[in-house]
Each structure stands twice: as structure tokens, then as C-alpha cells.
Design a protein around this motif. Sequence first.
Motif, PDB file in Angstrom:
ATOM      1  N   ASP A   1       0.833  -1.219   0.000  1.00 29.74           N
ATOM      2  CA  ASP A   1       0.000   0.000   0.000  1.00 29.74           C
ATOM      3  C   ASP A   1       0.861   1.261   0.000  1.00 29.74           C
ATOM      4  O   ASP A   1       0.574   2.207  -0.747  1.00 29.74           O
ATOM      5  CB  ASP A   1      -0.951   0.014   1.204  1.00 29.74           C
ATOM      6  CG  ASP A   1      -2.006  -1.073   1.104  1.00 29.74           C
ATOM      7  OD1 ASP A   1      -2.534  -1.285  -0.002  1.00 29.74           O
ATOM      8  OD2 ASP A   1      -2.309  -1.689   2.136  1.00 29.74           O
ATOM      9  N   LEU A   2       1.905   1.290   0.822  1.00 33.77           N
ATOM     10  CA  LEU A   2       2.780   2.469   0.858  1.00 33.77           C
ATOM     11  C   LEU A   2       3.585   2.609  -0.433  1.00 33.77           C
ATOM     12  O   LEU A   2       3.801   3.724  -0.917  1.00 33.77           O
ATOM     13  CB  LEU A   2       3.716   2.407   2.069  1.00 33.77           C
ATOM     14  CG  LEU A   2       3.048   2.566   3.435  1.00 33.77           C
ATOM     15  CD1 LEU A   2       4.072   2.402   4.554  1.00 33.77           C
ATOM     16  CD2 LEU A   2       2.342   3.904   3.551  1.00 33.77           C
ATOM     17  N   LEU A   3       4.012   1.494  -0.999  1.00 30.39           N
ATOM     18  CA  LEU A   3       4.727   1.541  -2.286  1.00 30.39           C
ATOM     19  C   LEU A   3       3.815   2.095  -3.375  1.00 30.39           C
ATOM     20  O   LEU A   3       4.228   2.940  -4.179  1.00 30.39           O
ATOM     21  CB  LEU A   3       5.244   0.156  -2.661  1.00 30.39           C
ATOM     22  CG  LEU A   3       6.444  -0.335  -1.856  1.00 30.39           C
ATOM     23  CD1 LEU A   3       6.599  -1.852  -1.957  1.00 30.39           C
ATOM     24  CD2 LEU A   3       7.717   0.364  -2.316  1.00 30.39           C
ATOM     25  N   ILE A   4       2.573   1.654  -3.387  1.00 31.43           N
ATOM     26  CA  ILE A   4       1.590   2.156  -4.366  1.00 31.43           C
ATOM     27  C   ILE A   4       1.368   3.651  -4.163  1.00 31.43           C
ATOM     28  O   ILE A   4       1.310   4.422  -5.129  1.00 31.43           O
ATOM     29  CB  ILE A   4       0.253   1.390  -4.245  1.00 31.43           C
ATOM     30  CG1 ILE A   4       0.414  -0.055  -4.668  1.00 31.43           C
ATOM     31  CG2 ILE A   4      -0.868   2.081  -5.007  1.00 31.43           C
ATOM     32  CD1 ILE A   4       0.411  -0.309  -6.152  1.00 31.43           C
ATOM     33  N   GLU A   5       1.231   4.079  -2.898  1.00 35.38           N
ATOM     34  CA  GLU A   5       1.041   5.518  -2.613  1.00 35.38           C
ATOM     35  C   GLU A   5       2.211   6.337  -3.150  1.00 35.38           C
ATOM     36  O   GLU A   5       2.007   7.387  -3.766  1.00 35.38           O
ATOM     37  CB  GLU A   5       0.909   5.750  -1.104  1.00 35.38           C
ATOM     38  CG  GLU A   5      -0.441   5.426  -0.536  1.00 35.38           C
ATOM     39  CD  GLU A   5      -0.493   5.685   0.966  1.00 35.38           C
ATOM     40  OE1 GLU A   5       0.217   6.600   1.457  1.00 35.38           O
ATOM     41  OE2 GLU A   5      -1.242   4.968   1.652  1.00 35.38           O
ATOM     42  N   ASP A   6       3.423   5.871  -2.897  1.00 33.41           N
ATOM     43  CA  ASP A   6       4.604   6.597  -3.383  1.00 33.41           C
ATOM     44  C   ASP A   6       4.663   6.610  -4.907  1.00 33.41           C
ATOM     45  O   ASP A   6       5.023   7.622  -5.514  1.00 33.41           O
ATOM     46  CB  ASP A   6       5.886   5.998  -2.807  1.00 33.41           C
ATOM     47  CG  ASP A   6       6.097   6.359  -1.340  1.00 33.41           C
ATOM     48  OD1 ASP A   6       5.305   7.158  -0.797  1.00 33.41           O
ATOM     49  OD2 ASP A   6       7.064   5.848  -0.744  1.00 33.41           O
ATOM     50  N   LEU A   7       4.299   5.501  -5.529  1.00 34.60           N
ATOM     51  CA  LEU A   7       4.281   5.444  -6.989  1.00 34.60           C
ATOM     52  C   LEU A   7       3.220   6.397  -7.540  1.00 34.60           C
ATOM     53  O   LEU A   7       3.465   7.123  -8.509  1.00 34.60           O
ATOM     54  CB  LEU A   7       4.023   4.008  -7.457  1.00 34.60           C
ATOM     55  CG  LEU A   7       4.047   3.762  -8.953  1.00 34.60           C
ATOM     56  CD1 LEU A   7       5.345   4.247  -9.585  1.00 34.60           C
ATOM     57  CD2 LEU A   7       3.834   2.278  -9.237  1.00 34.60           C
ATOM     58  N   ALA A   8       2.059   6.442  -6.898  1.00 36.09           N
ATOM     59  CA  ALA A   8       0.999   7.368  -7.326  1.00 36.09           C
ATOM     60  C   ALA A   8       1.470   8.815  -7.213  1.00 36.09           C
ATOM     61  O   ALA A   8       1.186   9.644  -8.093  1.00 36.09           O
ATOM     62  CB  ALA A   8      -0.264   7.146  -6.497  1.00 36.09           C
ATOM     63  N   THR A   9       2.207   9.124  -6.167  1.00 38.43           N
ATOM     64  CA  THR A   9       2.760  10.475  -6.002  1.00 38.43           C
ATOM     65  C   THR A   9       3.747  10.779  -7.126  1.00 38.43           C
ATOM     66  O   THR A   9       3.735  11.877  -7.687  1.00 38.43           O
ATOM     67  CB  THR A   9       3.456  10.604  -4.628  1.00 38.43           C
ATOM     68  OG1 THR A   9       2.475  10.368  -3.605  1.00 38.43           O
ATOM     69  CG2 THR A   9       4.053  11.976  -4.442  1.00 38.43           C
ATOM     70  N   ASP A  10       4.581   9.810  -7.474  1.00 38.13           N
ATOM     71  CA  ASP A  10       5.520   9.980  -8.591  1.00 38.13           C
ATOM     72  C   ASP A  10       4.802  10.270  -9.903  1.00 38.13           C
ATOM     73  O   ASP A  10       5.337  10.945 -10.779  1.00 38.13           O
ATOM     74  CB  ASP A  10       6.366   8.714  -8.790  1.00 38.13           C
ATOM     75  CG  ASP A  10       7.629   8.706  -7.957  1.00 38.13           C
ATOM     76  OD1 ASP A  10       7.822   9.627  -7.142  1.00 38.13           O
ATOM     77  OD2 ASP A  10       8.429   7.768  -8.138  1.00 38.13           O
ATOM     78  N   LEU A  11       3.595   9.740 -10.047  1.00 38.18           N
ATOM     79  CA  LEU A  11       2.852   9.875 -11.305  1.00 38.18           C
ATOM     80  C   LEU A  11       2.003  11.148 -11.384  1.00 38.18           C
ATOM     81  O   LEU A  11       1.383  11.397 -12.419  1.00 38.18           O
ATOM     82  CB  LEU A  11       1.957   8.647 -11.518  1.00 38.18           C
ATOM     83  CG  LEU A  11       2.688   7.322 -11.693  1.00 38.18           C
ATOM     84  CD1 LEU A  11       1.698   6.171 -11.757  1.00 38.18           C
ATOM     85  CD2 LEU A  11       3.567   7.346 -12.929  1.00 38.18           C
ATOM     86  N   GLU A  12       1.960  11.920 -10.300  1.00 44.13           N
ATOM     87  CA  GLU A  12       1.179  13.152 -10.335  1.00 44.13           C
ATOM     88  C   GLU A  12       1.663  14.037 -11.474  1.00 44.13           C
ATOM     89  O   GLU A  12       2.862  14.185 -11.709  1.00 44.13           O
ATOM     90  CB  GLU A  12       1.283  13.889  -8.998  1.00 44.13           C
ATOM     91  CG  GLU A  12       0.475  13.216  -7.907  1.00 44.13           C
ATOM     92  CD  GLU A  12       0.597  13.920  -6.569  1.00 44.13           C
ATOM     93  OE1 GLU A  12       1.111  15.054  -6.501  1.00 44.13           O
ATOM     94  OE2 GLU A  12       0.169  13.315  -5.573  1.00 44.13           O
ATOM     95  N   GLY A  13       0.708  14.585 -12.205  1.00 40.19           N
ATOM     96  CA  GLY A  13       1.041  15.428 -13.335  1.00 40.19           C
ATOM     97  C   GLY A  13       1.266  14.657 -14.623  1.00 40.19           C
ATOM     98  O   GLY A  13       1.513  15.241 -15.666  1.00 40.19           O
ATOM     99  N   ARG A  14       1.207  13.341 -14.570  1.00 38.52           N
ATOM    100  CA  ARG A  14       1.369  12.505 -15.772  1.00 38.52           C
ATOM    101  C   ARG A  14       0.002  12.232 -16.388  1.00 38.52           C
ATOM    102  O   ARG A  14      -1.035  12.450 -15.769  1.00 38.52           O
ATOM    103  CB  ARG A  14       2.042  11.177 -15.411  1.00 38.52           C
ATOM    104  CG  ARG A  14       3.392  11.289 -14.712  1.00 38.52           C
ATOM    105  CD  ARG A  14       4.541  11.688 -15.625  1.00 38.52           C
ATOM    106  NE  ARG A  14       4.713  10.823 -16.759  1.00 38.52           N
ATOM    107  CZ  ARG A  14       5.472   9.735 -16.775  1.00 38.52           C
ATOM    108  NH1 ARG A  14       6.135   9.353 -15.699  1.00 38.52           N
ATOM    109  NH2 ARG A  14       5.579   9.010 -17.870  1.00 38.52           N
ATOM    110  N   ALA A  15      -0.023  11.710 -17.582  1.00 33.75           N
ATOM    111  CA  ALA A  15      -1.273  11.452 -18.298  1.00 33.75           C
ATOM    112  C   ALA A  15      -1.992  10.200 -17.786  1.00 33.75           C
ATOM    113  O   ALA A  15      -3.146   9.971 -18.118  1.00 33.75           O
ATOM    114  CB  ALA A  15      -0.997  11.306 -19.788  1.00 33.75           C
TER     115      ALA A  15
END
Length: 197
Positions: A57-71
Motif C-alpha cells: 500500500d505504501l509503495l503504491i502511494e509513493d508510486l501514485a505520487t511519482d505519477l502526479e502530473g502525468r497522463a
Amino acid sequence: MARNKPEEPLDRDLSELPPDLRWREWMRRIEAVLFASASPVPREDLARIVGQGASVDLLIEDLATDLEGRAFEIAQVAGGWMFRTRPIYAPAIRAAADVGEQALDLSEFDVAVLGAIAYHQPITRDGLKEIFGKEVSRDLMGRLHEHGLIGTGPRSPRRGAPYTYVTTAKFLAVFDLETLHDLPDREQLEDAGLAEG
């Protein structure tokens, strides 16, 4: 001639890496699996590619944060996670990409039948007839099945043991639901004008 190559074992723990690089590598592994998968990937499957005690869950959250601003974004649907394009880019995709085969082109009645199946599953065609006051065609049921939105459930315990219908994981993904518990309740449907009070 291709040789059968033994599968290399996956180093889940990555103990030779410093903690911050280890975390980043686990994120990239999850990203690769989600990118390669055509359907939502459950937590248990993702846990097989990261170290013991690592929080998916935390890995997914961090990955989602990395993807902010992406398509594209990570969506939690049908009991797992998947990548999807952000809705704001739908017009651009329709204008430039060959996605014609992906359009479901469901009528209002088709969606109503899907909703009835979702709320009352497992349900027979006779059960749908009781809800709609008319026969639901085998053709419609076949199209919903071909689209992968419904499947057959257990045989009804009634005389003749008719087939029942249930929704599928693809139904959940298409309608952006993690589980059937995410369906709106009757009061929400009434407030939206989609059900009679």
C-alpha cells in the motif's frame, strides 16, 4: 532454435541495496507489473515481488505520487491496481488513437440490466424479467458476456436449474469499482434521479 532457459530467481529483499534505493526498486517493480498487466493486479501478487515486510500500500502511494502530473494514474479497482489514462485525456485519445474496438457502446437499457445483475446477483433471466417487466433478450445477455462484463453464476435451485448471471472483475474495472460494495445505495440512486423513491 530457442533453448529452454531456467527462470532466474527473483531477489525480493534486495538486501545489497541501501534502503532508499531498495524502496525505489520495489516501486519500479510494481510499476512494471502494472504496466504489463491487462487486468487489475491484486495485493497478493504484488507482495511476491517486494521484500518481506514491505508495505504494498505504501509503495503504491509513493508510486501514485511519482505519477502526479502525468497522463496516467494508478486506480484501485476489482480488488487490485491497474494503470489507466486520466479521464481528462479521453478526447485526445479518441481523436488520435485507434481505440474503436475498446468502446463498449452500451445503451441505457444495457447499463440498467448490468446494474440489476450487480445488485441482485446471482440472478436468472426470469428474475430480470420481474425487475424490468419484460423479457431480457438472450442476444443482450450474450453481448454483455462477450464484452466480459457478466459471467454465468451457479445454476438456480429452481425447476429446470436455469443459469444465473453475475458481474465480473472487468465490470468492476469498467465502472471504476473496487468491489460491489462500492455500488451506490438506493438513496444515492434516488437523489440522482435514477430510481423511484
